[in-house]
Design an enzyme around this catalytic site. Structure first.
Site, mmCIF file in Angstrom:
data_model
loop_
_atom_site.group_PDB
_atom_site.id
_atom_site.type_symbol
_atom_site.label_atom_id
_atom_site.label_comp_id
_atom_site.label_asym_id
_atom_site.label_seq_id
_atom_site.Cartn_x
_atom_site.Cartn_y
_atom_site.Cartn_z
ATOM 1 N N ARG A 1 0.881 -1.205 0.081
ATOM 2 C CA ARG A 1 0.104 0.206 -0.021
ATOM 3 C C ARG A 1 0.926 1.100 -0.116
ATOM 4 O O ARG A 1 2.120 1.251 0.253
ATOM 5 C CB ARG A 1 -1.178 0.037 1.150
ATOM 6 C CG ARG A 1 -0.200 0.052 2.420
ATOM 7 C CD ARG A 1 -1.142 -0.093 3.694
ATOM 8 N NE ARG A 1 -0.467 -0.056 5.026
ATOM 9 C CZ ARG A 1 -1.048 -0.697 6.190
ATOM 10 N NH1 ARG A 1 -2.418 -0.265 6.285
ATOM 11 N NH2 ARG A 1 -0.465 -0.619 7.018
ATOM 12 N N ASN B 1 -4.949 7.352 4.918
ATOM 13 C CA ASN B 1 -4.877 6.547 6.061
ATOM 14 C C ASN B 1 -3.266 6.730 6.275
ATOM 15 O O ASN B 1 -2.435 6.480 5.909
ATOM 16 C CB ASN B 1 -5.063 4.865 5.860
ATOM 17 C CG ASN B 1 -5.020 4.258 6.946
ATOM 18 O OD1 ASN B 1 -5.912 4.092 7.841
ATOM 19 N ND2 ASN B 1 -3.964 3.299 7.048
ATOM 20 N N GLU B 2 -3.166 7.000 7.716
ATOM 21 C CA GLU B 2 -1.818 7.328 8.168
ATOM 22 C C GLU B 2 -0.664 7.898 7.128
ATOM 23 O O GLU B 2 0.079 7.134 6.690
ATOM 24 C CB GLU B 2 -1.030 6.029 8.633
ATOM 25 C CG GLU B 2 -2.075 5.578 9.931
ATOM 26 C CD GLU B 2 -1.465 4.111 10.797
ATOM 27 O OE1 GLU B 2 -0.649 3.670 9.935
ATOM 28 O OE2 GLU B 2 -1.627 4.024 11.755
ATOM 29 N N GLU C 1 -7.526 3.988 15.863
ATOM 30 C CA GLU C 1 -6.993 2.368 15.908
ATOM 31 C C GLU C 1 -6.285 2.254 17.152
ATOM 32 O O GLU C 1 -5.467 2.859 17.703
ATOM 33 C CB GLU C 1 -6.153 2.242 14.815
ATOM 34 C CG GLU C 1 -6.813 2.510 13.196
ATOM 35 C CD GLU C 1 -5.592 2.152 12.003
ATOM 36 O OE1 GLU C 1 -4.689 1.276 12.484
ATOM 37 O OE2 GLU C 1 -5.952 2.434 11.325
ATOM 38 N N TRP D 1 2.823 -7.081 13.061
ATOM 39 C CA TRP D 1 3.983 -6.200 12.684
ATOM 40 C C TRP D 1 5.399 -5.697 13.391
ATOM 41 O O TRP D 1 6.276 -5.420 13.378
ATOM 42 C CB TRP D 1 3.744 -4.976 11.906
ATOM 43 C CG TRP D 1 2.911 -4.122 12.735
ATOM 44 C CD1 TRP D 1 1.479 -4.030 12.532
ATOM 45 C CD2 TRP D 1 3.205 -3.211 13.888
ATOM 46 N NE1 TRP D 1 1.051 -3.345 13.524
ATOM 47 C CE2 TRP D 1 2.017 -2.494 14.298
ATOM 48 C CE3 TRP D 1 4.482 -2.667 14.366
ATOM 49 C CZ2 TRP D 1 1.812 -1.778 15.262
ATOM 50 C CZ3 TRP D 1 4.293 -1.734 15.235
ATOM 51 C CH2 TRP D 1 3.141 -1.233 15.800
ATOM 52 N N GLU E 1 -2.336 -8.845 6.785
ATOM 53 C CA GLU E 1 -2.901 -8.466 8.175
ATOM 54 C C GLU E 1 -3.819 -9.460 8.820
ATOM 55 O O GLU E 1 -4.466 -9.278 9.757
ATOM 56 C CB GLU E 1 -3.400 -7.171 8.407
ATOM 57 C CG GLU E 1 -2.387 -6.186 7.740
ATOM 58 C CD GLU E 1 -2.464 -4.658 8.038
ATOM 59 O OE1 GLU E 1 -3.702 -4.406 7.921
ATOM 60 O OE2 GLU E 1 -1.781 -3.962 8.420
ATOM 61 N N LYS E 2 -3.842 -10.647 8.218
ATOM 62 C CA LYS E 2 -4.675 -11.565 8.824
ATOM 63 C C LYS E 2 -4.269 -12.389 10.164
ATOM 64 O O LYS E 2 -5.089 -12.794 10.865
ATOM 65 C CB LYS E 2 -4.791 -13.043 7.797
ATOM 66 C CG LYS E 2 -3.606 -13.902 7.466
ATOM 67 C CD LYS E 2 -3.853 -14.946 6.665
ATOM 68 C CE LYS E 2 -2.737 -15.569 5.893
ATOM 69 N NZ LYS E 2 -1.793 -14.722 5.069
ATOM 70 N N HIS F 1 -3.107 -10.332 12.442
ATOM 71 C CA HIS F 1 -3.430 -9.099 13.343
ATOM 72 C C HIS F 1 -4.841 -9.227 14.163
ATOM 73 O O HIS F 1 -5.941 -9.515 13.548
ATOM 74 C CB HIS F 1 -3.659 -7.777 12.254
ATOM 75 C CG HIS F 1 -3.490 -6.531 13.170
ATOM 76 N ND1 HIS F 1 -4.242 -6.291 13.970
ATOM 77 C CD2 HIS F 1 -2.560 -5.554 13.338
ATOM 78 C CE1 HIS F 1 -4.112 -5.073 14.695
ATOM 79 N NE2 HIS F 1 -2.937 -4.789 14.263
HETATM 80 C C1 GLA Z 1 -2.088 1.065 10.823
HETATM 81 C C2 GLA Z 1 -2.839 0.919 9.623
HETATM 82 C C3 GLA Z 1 -4.052 -0.243 9.521
HETATM 83 C C4 GLA Z 1 -3.277 -1.339 9.800
HETATM 84 C C5 GLA Z 1 -2.700 -1.309 11.285
HETATM 85 C C6 GLA Z 1 -2.309 -2.614 11.849
HETATM 86 O O1 GLA Z 1 -2.379 1.546 12.036
HETATM 87 O O2 GLA Z 1 -3.658 2.211 9.798
HETATM 88 O O3 GLA Z 1 -4.263 -0.099 8.256
HETATM 89 O O4 GLA Z 1 -2.330 -1.850 9.149
HETATM 90 O O5 GLA Z 1 -1.734 -0.431 11.290
HETATM 91 O O6 GLA Z 1 -1.760 -2.673 13.084
#
Ligand code: GLA
Length: 677
Positions: free
Chosen positions: A117, A155-156, A313, A321, A361-362, A364
């Site tokens: 991404r 996003n971030e 979040e 990660w 991220e499965k 997570h």
């Molecule tokens: C970040 C991202 C999410 C996801 C989380 C996993 O915060 O914004 O999309 O990847 O990490 O911890």
């Protein structure tokens, strides 16, 4: 006028609760189960479609809204509001194939490929055009959808692609530099380019600080950080402006990463949002990760100017990660969430609603785990939803920090550039140590930039201010002169905002206010320590300080144990104007910082939120009618605390004492007439 977050929580009927919802990962039969279970868990807000670009726009000229149409209607029909994301953080494969030059390039010249991404260059015109078109279509279609409560931009920002070194970025960097410096001579002066024959005669000669033979120019590196943050900020501002034009009544936010991320200036993104939202994940390797959590919550509040904010979040258990992804213990998610609430969050959201079956991220954790509703996580998630509903009266109340802890991305960038006296000197470690000293005393603080209005604070703590601009130095000097108390950590006040050493002896920007000169930096080797006269061991960093009006509060031992600064000042105090400034001439351990800060707080008339045994965290939110005392027990023993008020969220108050079970959280609605209030 109400703050936009107050409008959101009013509409939701209380604290926002939910998470990232990615229905594109699931067949539509699952969506009905999702909304049913969301209701069961007390979810009232979900972030939809963060990574849905390839679904919404499967081909360059084709939009397919069927998924969003159905999902938004379904959520609305079940009373769940939507935080709708602009899915610009993950361009689809067709985009990358069409615009291979829009892919980011590393400092060593490698152009990254599609397959993850944020595979885009922040300065790419092709990306900007595609993203803006997408945002316009999205806002036009859903800008007045009844489910829409909040816009979630991108996003971030900058998580994976902030620093791009491609030719397009190089062009944009030159334009940014021209705007900042006007002439090459001014740039030469700022970057000190006469060192190593780097003098530029033409803008076209300047490149990003790509990999080169030896150390890069620090001014160039620092400006590249600023430029890179600004490039993404421009994208944020552009998306925000499009949304605002088409959908003017819906507030806009973005999830800032707090101390998780050094690459972009979090304050700048927070300032360009209607309400502040942050992400936080516990560092699993840190046994005291809850202190990192508290620090980030106080930073979120600092970004929000003291107003409530949203935790966009966090995780119900392990992330995927970190090197070892430790699961949360039973009760830990509740403790984490309620600590964020205690520190001013009016929204508690998770990544993600339903744990993925496939993709990176499965493994997570999520609100609804692979195993469904049978296990511990689901039980805790739904219990938390019910509990938050019972605490809705807390929304809108505020936490008031007595102390400002100065935190600054520009300083973080500068301090950790190449070729410093010690590469072991980490900004976050320094911030954490000073913060921890306050945390263990239950002194509430806001993390704010050094240019913030400091007048509301009775004391200011600067863990490190290696870089200090003229204006910020003036801000601190005025603060002390007018009667404030300032405590400063070592290796501070040294360079201006171009990373040029301030002349006349260290610490140039703070010499007068601290009443001393630092004659020499004396960093220690790994494993070495220097002892203070009272036996305290100092690691990593010492300095030789010569008083110029300050009083020595504590010294390095006047023996070989005292290390290279033996016999010299370790902590100093200086009366300046109507105020006082302290200096720590070394990386003092947390207990020594606590002693120093205890003195500062005593002089400033700052008292702990409550008197409590170690490991009991206490924070107060204050409203017009009531205040709410949160007591978080990080120990394995039951703790009781004197309170005046009624227990909420199952809190037992007996004979004026709140009972906080091991690992538990107590919430007390305080009686306004009580002396404890
Ligand atoms: C970040 C991202 C999410 C996801 C989380 C996993 O915060 O914004 O999309 O990847 O990490 O911890």
């Amino acid at each position: 006028m109400n703050h936009p977050l107050a409008d959101v929580t009013r509409r939701l009927g209380g604290i926002a609760y939910g998470g990232d919802y990615n229905p594109e990962q699931w067949p539509r039969e699952v969506w009905r189960e999702d909304v049913r279970l969301m209701r069961e868990a007390g979810v009232n807000l979900v972030t939809v479609g963060v990574f849905s670009w390839s679904r919404i726009q499967p081909r360059p000229s084709t939009y397919d809204w069927s998924l969003h149409d159905e999902v938004l209607d379904l959520l609305h029909a079940h009373g769940i509001a939507v935080d709708l994301a602009t899915p610009t953080a993950a361009p689809p494969p067709w985009f990358t194939r069409r615009h291979p030059d829009a892919r980011p390039v590393t400092a060593s010249g490698t152009r990254l490929v599609h397959g993850s991404r944020q595979v885009f260059c922040p300065s790419s015109p092709a990306y900007a055009e595609a993203a803006d078109a997408l945002v316009t279509e999205l806002a036009t279609r859903y800008g007045d959808h009844p489910a829409l409560a909040l816009w979630h931009v991108h996003n971030e920002w900058g998580n994976h692609n902030a620093l791009c070194y491609c030719d397009t970025s190089a062009e944009a960097f030159r334009a940014w530099l021209q705007e900042r410096y006007k002439t090459p001579d001014a740039l030469n002066d700022a970057w000190g380019t006469d060192f190593w024959s780097q003098r530029y005669g033409d803008w076209a000669e300047i490149d990003p600080p790509r990999d080169t033979t030896a150390f890069r120019n620090p001014g160039q590196e620092l400006d590249y950080r600023r430029f890179s943050s600004d490039a993404l900020l421009t994208r944020h501002i552009t998306e925000t402006a499009l949304l605002r034009r088409i959908s003017p009544d819906v507030p806009i936010t973005t999830n800032v990463m707090g101390t998780l991320e050094k690459k972009v200036d979090g304050y700048a993104f927070a300032a360009q949002s209607d309400l502040v939202a942050v992400d936080h994940y516990l560092p699993a390797a840190d046994p005291d990760g809850h202190i990192d959590l508290a620090l980030n919550a106080d930073l979120a509040r600092g970004m929000a100017g003291g107003r409530p904010w949203v935790l966009m979040e966090h995780s119900t258990s392990a992330v995927n990660w970190q090197p070892v992804n430790v699961a949360k213990k039973p009760g830990e998610t509740r403790r984490n969430s309620l600590t964020h609430l205690a520190r001013g969050a009016d929204g508690l959201m998770f990544f993600q609603w339903r744990q993925s079956r496939a993709g990176a991220e499965k493994w997570h954790s999520a609100m609804l785990p692979h195993g469904g509703t049978d296990g511990r996580i689901w039980k805790e998630v739904s219990a938390l939803g019910a509990e938050l509903a019972s605490l809705k009266e807390v929304t809108g109340t505020r936490v008031h920090g007595d102390v400002a802890v100065l935190f600054d991305w520009h300083n973080w960038w500068a301090l950790e550039l190449q070729a410093r006296p010690s590469s072991a000197f980490s900004y976050l470690d320094a911030v954490r140590d000073w913060y921890e000293a306050l945390w263990t005393m239950n002194i509430t603080c806001d993390l704010v930039p050094p240019g913030a209005d400091l007048t509301p604070y009775r004391a200011v703590v600067a863990p490190n201010l290696y870089l200090l601009s003229d204006d910020d130095a003036d801000n601190l000097t005025q603060y002390v002169h007018r009667g404030g108390r300032l405590a400063v950590g070592c290796f501070s006040g040294l360079v201006d905002d171009c990373d040029r050493v301030r002349p006349g002896g260290h610490p140039g920007a703070l010499r007068d206010v601290l009443g001393l000169v630092v004659d020499e930096f004396l960093p220690l080797r790994t494993g070495e320590h220097a002892r203070l006269a009272d036996g305290t061991a100092v690691e990593q960093w010492t300095e030789r300080v010569e008083p110029r009006g300050c009083t020595t509060v504590s010294r390095y031992a006047d023996t070989a144990d005292g290390g290279p600064a033996r016999g010299g000042p370790a902590v100093t105090r200086h009366g300046f104007g109507d105020g006082t400034a302290w200096y720590a001439a070394g990386r003092l351990p947390v207990p020594a910082l606590r002693e120093l800060l205890r003195t500062v707080c005593r002089q400033a008339g700052i008292t702990p939120v409550v008197e409590a045994p170690p490991g009991l965290e206490a924070v107060r939110r204050v409203g017009d009618r009531h205040s709410y005392l949160f007591l978080v027990n990080h120990t394995e023993e039951t703790v009781t605390v004197s309170v005046a008020g009624a227990g909420l969220a199952g809190t037992e108050v007996t004979d004026g004492r709140a009972v906080v079970p091991p690992g538990g959280v107590a919430v007390v609605r305080e009686d306004p007439s009580s002396p404890l209030y």
